[in-house]
Motif scaffolding. Structure first.
Motif, PDB file in Angstrom:
ATOM      1  N   TYR A  69      10.656   8.448   5.010  1.00 41.15           N
ATOM      2  CA  TYR A  69       9.583   8.109   4.066  1.00 41.15           C
ATOM      3  C   TYR A  69       8.348   7.613   4.808  1.00 41.15           C
ATOM      4  O   TYR A  69       7.219   7.935   4.459  1.00 41.15           O
ATOM      5  CB  TYR A  69      10.084   7.064   3.068  1.00 41.15           C
ATOM      6  N   HIS A  85       7.772  -6.170  -3.013  1.00 36.08           N
ATOM      7  CA  HIS A  85       8.556  -4.965  -2.774  1.00 36.08           C
ATOM      8  C   HIS A  85       9.572  -5.287  -1.692  1.00 36.08           C
ATOM      9  O   HIS A  85       9.454  -6.283  -0.984  1.00 36.08           O
ATOM     10  CB  HIS A  85       7.616  -3.836  -2.314  1.00 36.08           C
ATOM     11  N   THR A  98       2.987   1.028  -2.414  1.00 35.17           N
ATOM     12  CA  THR A  98       4.379   1.214  -1.992  1.00 35.17           C
ATOM     13  C   THR A  98       4.871   2.586  -2.437  1.00 35.17           C
ATOM     14  O   THR A  98       4.267   3.223  -3.287  1.00 35.17           O
ATOM     15  CB  THR A  98       5.292   0.136  -2.622  1.00 35.17           C
ATOM     16  N   ASP A  99       5.964   3.035  -1.866  1.00 39.05           N
ATOM     17  CA  ASP A  99       6.633   4.317  -2.172  1.00 39.05           C
ATOM     18  C   ASP A  99       5.863   5.477  -1.519  1.00 39.05           C
ATOM     19  O   ASP A  99       4.668   5.655  -1.768  1.00 39.05           O
ATOM     20  CB  ASP A  99       6.762   4.540  -3.687  1.00 39.05           C
ATOM     21  N   SER A 100       6.570   6.247  -0.734  1.00 40.35           N
ATOM     22  CA  SER A 100       5.887   7.288   0.056  1.00 40.35           C
ATOM     23  C   SER A 100       5.115   8.285  -0.815  1.00 40.35           C
ATOM     24  O   SER A 100       3.982   8.651  -0.499  1.00 40.35           O
ATOM     25  CB  SER A 100       6.886   8.031   0.949  1.00 40.35           C
ATOM     26  N   TYR A 101       5.720   8.718  -1.902  1.00 44.88           N
ATOM     27  CA  TYR A 101       5.033   9.716  -2.747  1.00 44.88           C
ATOM     28  C   TYR A 101       3.786   9.104  -3.387  1.00 44.88           C
ATOM     29  O   TYR A 101       2.723   9.741  -3.427  1.00 44.88           O
ATOM     30  CB  TYR A 101       5.983  10.256  -3.822  1.00 44.88           C
ATOM     31  N   GLU A 102       3.920   7.856  -3.844  1.00 45.44           N
ATOM     32  CA  GLU A 102       2.759   7.179  -4.443  1.00 45.44           C
ATOM     33  C   GLU A 102       1.669   6.940  -3.410  1.00 45.44           C
ATOM     34  O   GLU A 102       0.473   6.983  -3.742  1.00 45.44           O
ATOM     35  CB  GLU A 102       3.184   5.865  -5.104  1.00 45.44           C
TER      36      GLU A 102
END
Lengths: 235, 235
Positions: free
Chosen positions: B20, B53, B67-71
């Motif tokens: 990620y 997080h 946060t979050d790779s796609y976001e």
């Protein structure tokens, strides 16, 4: 102008089960384009000689003759740009992945489950051709390849990314259906027309998507003739 | 302004193997954005408290915390629209499928192959956490799950649509790499950093794509520290 689609048929002229032809029929409906489908069988090689091609779908759109389901979708986007199916640039490149995913991951799992039903739905005059070409490709007899238990387990595994995608939106292409949905759904129409096998449990998010897809365009998918509708045909 | 990425590290602070985090590092390079990576370990929960997080990647971009790779990829497209990663509309919806494909189809096959190497690359203080969370998720011990033979067979099958896609162009996203390439390639960086396992034969079209991906952005992937580079670390 009459728009004509050569469309694979089986034991009955009304039984249309090619996943590739289904992509095109749904794509034409998506664009709001009328079409006259013309039943075609594997052995009707002469009927496609005008297209210099040997398999369906073949679309005749006025002066244009277009072959290959994916190329037909691209042709429709170029010629009728409203309501894009594949789109351009990144959208088109990624749309192509759904074609490969449907053909290389989903179709083998489904075929393993429904192959004997498929053979049964094919016109008797076409069965020798079908058996010979498929057995050559599979490297074994249809009976040896046939394994619903293995096919369904393989399909369950193959559907994992679809499930996740459908948790994010009603359709693979987001809030509304487009090319990716039709590329994948064509395979489900293939199985639905020739078999009564339950490929997806009704607790699966994919099931809800299938129901939505069947309802699209005035129930084009839902109203299609299935082998189970033909008296004495389903064995 | 300093741009900071919290990035998982292993037995060595320089060993960065999170798939990620790799997506994000490549995405930042794609946009031509500088970043300072900050090594983080599974047990550094307090270090991410500011982000509310508990796992990486976390990107701090000026005032923004994402946060979050796609976001993070979506955030980068919104904030720095040049050189789209995911794009919009159909492109974005379809881009998401590559995330699910990488996480649900490819990652399990790869994990099955490299899980013991992965455990070995994780910092000793993090291993108990890693084992406990993963064994709970897998429903068995890491040793029971570990099976390179099964994992490689599964991966070979999983790569079929990638192979077909790469027959059509140099990258998953066409002639040039973009979001879909990074979403999938992150997993290969994960395996590369912790293991010497050959996941893809050099006769495979995927191999050529991996080589091209490793070379991108001044060899960002190729130059990354691997566990095999650390003396005495690879067992």
């Amino acid at each position: 102008m009459t728009r004509v689609l050569y469309d694979l048929c089986g034991i009955d002229e009304g039984l249309r089960f090619s996943p590739y032809c289904w992509r095109v029929r749904l794509a034409l409906a998506h664009k709001g384009l009328e079409v006259q489908t013309r039943p075609w069988r594997f052995n009707d090689t002469e009927a496609l000689a005008f297209a210099d091609h040997y398999q369906v779908p073949v679309l005749v759109d006025g002066e244009e003759v277009v072959t290959d389901s994916y190329e037909i979708l691209r042709y429709l986007d170029r010629t009728y740009p409203e309501a894009p199916l594949l789109g351009e640039g990144l959208a088109e490149a990624r749309g192509r992945f759904f074609k490969h995913y449907a053909e290389r991951v989903m179709a083998p799992a489904m075929l393993r489950t429904i192959v004997m039903d498929l053979l049964n739905a094919i016109h008797p005059d076409d069965r020798a051709y079908f058996r010979e070409t498929r057995e050559k490709r599979l490297g074994r007899t249809l009976e040896e390849f046939h394994s619903p238990a293995k096919g369904l387990a393989q399909l369950d595994h193959a559907l994992a990314p679809l499930r996740a995608q459908l948790a994010d939106g009603d359709f693979l292409d987001g809030d509304a259906p487009a090319g990716a949905d039709y590329l994948v759904f064509g395979n489900f129409m293939w199985a639905r027309c020739v078999s009564s096998a339950d490929l997806v449990s009704n607790a699966d998010p994919v099931y809800g998507w299938l129901e939505r897809m069947l309802d699209l365009h005035d129930g084009l998918g839902r109203n299609a003739l299935r082998v189970t509708d033909i008296e004495g045909a389903y064995r």
